[in-house]
Structure formats: C-alpha cells, structure tokens
Scaffold this active site. Structure first.
Site, short mmCIF file in Angstrom:
data_model
loop_
_atom_site.label_atom_id
_atom_site.label_comp_id
_atom_site.label_asym_id
_atom_site.label_seq_id
_atom_site.Cartn_x
_atom_site.Cartn_y
_atom_site.Cartn_z
N ARG A 58 0.90 -1.11 -0.16
CA ARG A 58 0.15 0.15 -0.07
C ARG A 58 0.89 1.31 -0.11
O ARG A 58 0.39 2.15 -0.67
CB ARG A 58 -0.73 -0.03 1.10
CG ARG A 58 -2.29 -0.75 1.15
CD ARG A 58 -2.46 -1.20 2.42
NE ARG A 58 -1.86 -2.30 2.77
CZ ARG A 58 -1.83 -3.61 2.39
NH1 ARG A 58 -2.93 -4.03 1.81
NH2 ARG A 58 -0.82 -4.57 2.72
N THR A 59 1.92 1.47 0.83
CA THR A 59 2.36 2.66 0.99
C THR A 59 3.34 2.93 -0.25
O THR A 59 3.10 3.94 -0.77
CB THR A 59 3.52 2.48 2.09
OG1 THR A 59 2.82 2.21 3.33
CG2 THR A 59 4.13 3.73 2.32
N LYS A 87 25.26 -4.11 -3.13
CA LYS A 87 26.72 -4.01 -3.31
C LYS A 87 27.42 -3.65 -2.35
O LYS A 87 28.60 -3.33 -2.47
CB LYS A 87 27.10 -3.10 -4.82
CG LYS A 87 26.22 -3.72 -5.91
CD LYS A 87 26.55 -2.99 -7.22
CE LYS A 87 25.61 -3.07 -8.37
NZ LYS A 87 25.85 -2.16 -9.45
N ARG A 108 11.26 3.75 2.77
CA ARG A 108 11.02 3.09 3.79
C ARG A 108 12.30 2.22 3.95
O ARG A 108 12.97 1.77 2.97
CB ARG A 108 9.66 1.95 3.27
CG ARG A 108 9.73 0.66 4.35
CD ARG A 108 8.53 -0.18 4.42
NE ARG A 108 7.21 0.65 4.58
CZ ARG A 108 6.16 0.25 4.56
NH1 ARG A 108 5.90 -1.09 4.23
NH2 ARG A 108 5.00 0.74 4.87
N HIS A 136 5.60 5.98 11.20
CA HIS A 136 5.32 5.83 9.65
C HIS A 136 4.02 7.08 9.83
O HIS A 136 2.83 6.85 9.66
CB HIS A 136 4.50 4.65 9.80
CG HIS A 136 4.10 4.02 8.53
ND1 HIS A 136 4.12 4.98 7.25
CD2 HIS A 136 3.73 2.92 7.83
CE1 HIS A 136 3.40 4.30 6.16
NE2 HIS A 136 3.62 3.14 6.68
C1 NCD Z 1 2.07 -0.98 8.07
C2 NCD Z 1 3.62 -0.90 8.19
O1 NCD Z 1 4.36 -1.10 7.15
O2 NCD Z 1 4.19 -0.54 9.25
N1 NCD Z 1 1.55 -1.23 6.93
C3 NCD Z 1 1.32 -0.13 5.97
O3 NCD Z 1 2.35 0.61 5.65
N2 NCD Z 1 -0.18 -0.03 5.63
C4 NCD Z 1 1.76 -1.90 9.03
C5 NCD Z 1 2.18 -3.34 9.03
O4 NCD Z 1 3.10 -3.66 8.30
O5 NCD Z 1 1.85 -4.08 10.09
#
Ligand code: NCD
Length: 309
Positions: A58-59, A87, A108, A136
C-alpha cells in the site's frame, strides 16, 4: 507557500493541529477534483523517487498512484536487493545519488532513524514511509483522515489501539496526532508488546487520557474506533516468541455485533489473522476505504511539501 513547503515528513510529532486540518482539507480537495476524471496536471514534470528497502504494497503503490494522479512521474525500487545497497553502498550515498534525479523522496527502511539520516543528506524533501519500528507518519495521517471521514469528527472519540504496540510504527505515529483532538486512547496488547513507556508518559504529560489493558473485549465496550494491528513478525529476535503471540487478538464478527456494533474498525493492513474475514462486510469495517484515503492524503502531502498548492 504553506507551512509544509520544503519540509521533510519524518514523524507524527512534527504536526500542529492547524497543519493536520490543512492536510485533511487539501486531501478532501483532491478527492473532489478526481471525481469524474483520472488525473490532474498540477505536478507535470515533477519526479518522485520511491526507495523501498523493506516490503510494501500500500505505502509504495499509493505514493506512486498519488504522484501519477497529480500528473508527476515516479522512479524507484521496491526492495534493497534491487538497489546498490546489495553491492555495499551506504544509505547516505544512495540518497545523495537519487537526490540528483528527483524532486521528492518517499522511502521505507528497516532502521529506526533512517528517514532522518536521509533527510540530513538530501536536498529534496523526504517522506518517511516507515523506519523500522520507529515512525510511519503518512499512514498516521491517512488514519486520522479516515477517522474524520468515517465518524464526522475526530474530537473526543475513544480510540482503542490493539495488537503490537511495541514494534508497530503506525501506532507510534498515530498517537502523536490523536493527542491534538482530546481523544481517549486505550492500548490493548500482550504484556511484552506494550506501547513504549516513554510514549505513554509523553501522552500523559500532554494531558491525554490513556488506559492500558490486555483485554480487547473489555476495551471494545467503550470504543468509537478500533484500530487493529498485525504482530510485527519481522521485528522479533526469537521466532518462538512470535509464534506464541501471533494470535493474541482475533476480532470476530460475533464480538463486534455483541459488544460494539457501531464501532469503526480500522487496520493499516496487511492483516494476518487479527480480523476475521467475515467482519469485512460489516458497515463499520473501514480498512479498505482507509486504503483509498491513502491516495488523497498522499496527494495532499506531495503537493503541499512541493509548494504546488
Ligand atoms: C504497516 C507498516 O508497514 O508499518 N503497513 C502499512 O504501511 N500500511 C503496518 C504493518 O506492516 O503491519
């Protein structure tokens, strides 16, 4: 130019209530603008880099969708193994490189503090899409927006956050937003996965009413919003400990109907077992609407940070 122009988005604590209001209003604006059309040309020529060193559905995809619906372009990678990290390149060097190509970076990474490290070397604004078990903030913003759209208001709601509150970065960021709205916060977790004590102490200092329990059924009785989370398997040192805790909480249709039929049920997703599939068609099950909201909120953030709205 608004107050967010040029800023990095690194953690939930950085926002004022006015800024939160503004982001949500701009998200509403884009929701309206996209009615009856596929996209806008507001950000034609702009490029976003999406640097995902950890798995994401999703993100990453909603950042990319948001940028493309704004008329901009996207470059990036979806795993560390697909980048020169494999690398031996340092994070700082990767960021300095991508900074030569793009106007804004969404990233991320498994290390707490990695987004801040990136922001320190990048000219382009950095949007933290998750730094290990840290923060997040963009998920927290879309969660806040979802509470507003589902319940009509945020102020005064009782919000139950359940699951892995120790490692869950979405809840670490989320509570920093709810504190501006007089929400009562109820933390439900196994003993070993409690919300970090420093976060609880800071919330109480801010004047937030915080309760902690291990009992989801008890907490559900007074809930306006239930925010379920996944036990974060990838953060456990001991796989046996994960196995012991993974099914600590499973929300069933019967529990919702018996205890709190009006509750708004949210989840950042991915879900594993913590919400039974037959909860999905209850009217309060908001988690796929929450996913869609992520696009409007991320459109708002990108446009605001780049000073285009
Ligand atoms: C979350 C995350 O990556 O922290 N997911 C997200 O971004 N929608 C929650 C999770 O992974 O449990």
């Amino acid at each position: 130019m608004g107050s967010l122009a040029g800023k990095d988005i690194l953690d939930g604590a950085q926002f004022s209530r006015d800024e939160l209001q503004h982001i949500m209003d701009v998200a509403d604006h884009f929701l309206e603008e996209l009615k009856g059309r596929q996209g806008l040309d507001l950000m034609a020529g702009y490029v976003m880099g999406t640097l995902f060193f950890e798995p994401s559905t999703r993100t990453r995809l909603s950042f990319e969708t948001a940028m493309q619906r704004l008329g901009g372009g996207v470059v990036g990678f979806a795993s560390a193994s697909a980048s020169s990290t494999s690398k031996g390149e340092s994070l700082a060097d990767t960021i300095r490189t991508v900074d030569q190509y793009v106007d804004i970076i969404a990233m991320r990474h498994p290390e707490i503090g990695s987004a801040r490290e990136a922001a320190d070397v990048a000219e382009a604004p950095v949007l933290n899409g998750g730094d290990g078990a840290g923060q997040h903030p963009t998920q927290a913003l879309l969660d806040l927006y979802t509470v507003r759209s589902e319940r009509g208001r945020i102020d005064g709601n009782t919000i139950v956050l359940c699951g892995d509150l120790k490692f869950g970065r979405t809840v670490h960021a989320g509570v920093e937003l709810y504190k501006h709205y007089g929400c009562k916060l109820v933390f439900v977790s196994p003993e070993s996965l409690r919300m970090p004590p420093d976060i609880v102490a800071q919330l109480r200092d801010w004047g937030v009413t915080v309760e902690e329990t291990t009992d989801l059924e008890l907490a559900l009785k007074g809930a306006d919003v239930l925010y379920m989370t996944r036990i974060q398997r990838e953060r456990f040192e001991d796989p046996a400990e994960y196995e012991r805790l993974k099914d600590s909480y499973i929300l069933t249709r019967e529990m919702v109907q018996r205890l709190q039929p009006d509750v708004t049920i949210m989840h950042p997703l991915p879900r594993v077992n913590e919400i039974a599939a037959d909860v999905d068609d209850l009217p309060g099950a908001a988690y796929f609407r929450q996913v869609r909201n992520g696009v409007y909120v991320r459109m708002a953030l990108i446009a605001l940070v780049l000073g285009c709205i």
